[in-house]
Design an enzyme around this catalytic site. Structure first.
Site, short mmCIF file in Angstrom:
data_model
loop_
_atom_site.label_atom_id
_atom_site.label_comp_id
_atom_site.label_asym_id
_atom_site.label_seq_id
_atom_site.Cartn_x
_atom_site.Cartn_y
_atom_site.Cartn_z
N ASP A 1 -2.43 33.04 2.21
CA ASP A 1 -3.44 33.37 1.19
C ASP A 1 -2.67 33.93 -0.01
OD1 ASP A 1 -5.96 34.03 0.01
OD2 ASP A 1 -5.78 36.09 0.71
N CYS B 1 -14.55 33.35 -0.74
CA CYS B 1 -13.21 33.84 -1.10
C CYS B 1 -12.88 34.81 0.02
CB CYS B 1 -13.23 34.56 -2.44
SG CYS B 1 -11.73 35.51 -2.76
N1 DGL Z 1 -8.49 34.87 -1.22
C1 DGL Z 1 -8.51 33.82 -2.17
C2 DGL Z 1 -9.66 32.84 -1.90
O1 DGL Z 1 -10.14 32.75 -0.79
C3 DGL Z 1 -8.59 34.16 -3.63
C4 DGL Z 1 -8.04 35.35 -4.20
C5 DGL Z 1 -7.33 35.09 -5.51
O2 DGL Z 1 -7.98 34.87 -6.54
O3 DGL Z 1 -6.10 35.11 -5.46
O4 DGL Z 1 -10.04 32.11 -2.78
#
Ligand code: DGL
Length: 268
Positions: free
Chosen positions: A13, A185
């Site tokens: 991630d 997210c």
């Molecule tokens: N955790 C990421 C997602 O699921 C996004 C976080 C970011 O913007 O870096 O999209």
């Protein structure tokens, strides 16, 4: 590259978001070990260009592949919605690939709703990946999506809930009259309680980590790659890599979720 059922699962991630997916994997598959990568130097991915996301996520996928992982888990919606095709193209003959979107958009839980809300980063919303996929499987569903770009960076930086709550309210006031919501997210899972409170428990929060981990477990089992033997030796502790020198809040979250028996490393 030679891997076996004892090889780790590679999870990645932009930062702490994927930790919740890693935790659920550990809950559902306690004998699995994993290597985690958080691209903390380049966070937030949600505000980056498609090109940037594609190039960087390929580097991370290659890094985890080189570490002899038996499977890759793209625990980031911004990456999955912008770079999945490319990652699959390069690695599908070599390694199992999972992501946090596909198992959810085809899950029958979506049959129970009429109107569903999706909140995600700008990169995910602009890709239209969710709406396209949901329409592929479930024509009946009315989908309302909204980008909430402030949330991931403030979660990653460990802002206090007192300061985050008004921001959540501001966003979600534009997303009412829905039966269910997808926190599209992985960072947003850290706000589950607050979002549930906003809707007074009347909007169903789809349990993405659970659905994703179930899919991984099923596939590993099917491919005879699920580890049934308890992990015993010291080198079976999970390793957490970050691309910037280990951020304090990242380490804190790792320790809360996985305890003391972990390795934290800065690489890349
Ligand atoms: N955790 C990421 C997602 O699921 C996004 C976080 C970011 O913007 O870096 O999209």
């Amino acid at each position: 590259m030679k891997t076996s059922l004892f090889s780790p699962i590679g999870i990645f991630d932009s930062g702490i978001g994927g930790l919740i997916i890693a935790k659920e994997i550990k809950i559902q598959m306690p004998n699995e070990n994993f290597i985690y990568f958080g691209d903390t130097k380049n966070m937030p991915y949600g505000e980056k260009s498609k090109d940037f996301i594609r190039k960087n996520s390929m580097k991370i996928a290659s890094f985890l592949y080189e570490k002899k992982c038996k499977a890759l888990v793209i625990a980031c919606n911004s990456i999955a919605s912008n770079a999945l095709d490319m990652i699959i193209k390069k690695f599908h003959r070599k390694i199992l690939i999972f992501n946090v979107i596909d198992p959810v958009v085809k899950n029958t839980v979506l049959l129970s709703y009429k109107r569903i809300g999706i909140i995600a980063t700008s990169a995910t919303i602009h890709s239209n990946f969710y709406t396209k996929k949901i329409k592929e499987y479930y024509h009946h569903l009315d989908v309302v999506q909204m980008s909430t770009p402030l949330l991931a960076p403030i979660i990653e930086n460990g802002w206090k809930m007192k300061k985050i709550n008004p921001i959540i309210k501001n966003y979600l006031n534009h997303l009412k009259s829905i039966d269910a919501i997808l926190l599209a997210c992985t960072h947003y899972f850290f706000l589950k309680e607050e979002i549930d409170n906003f809707y007074h428990g009347k909007v169903h929060l789809i349990d993405i980590p659970k659905i994703v981990a179930q899919e991984i477990k099923e596939k590993l089992n099917e491919k005879k790659l699920l580890c049934f033997h308890p992990i015993s030796t010291w080198n079976r502790f999970p390793i957490f890599y970050t691309s910037s020198s280990i951020p304090i809040f990242f380490e804190k979250k790792v320790r809360i979720l996985f305890g003391k028996k972990v390795f934290l490393k800065h690489d890349f």
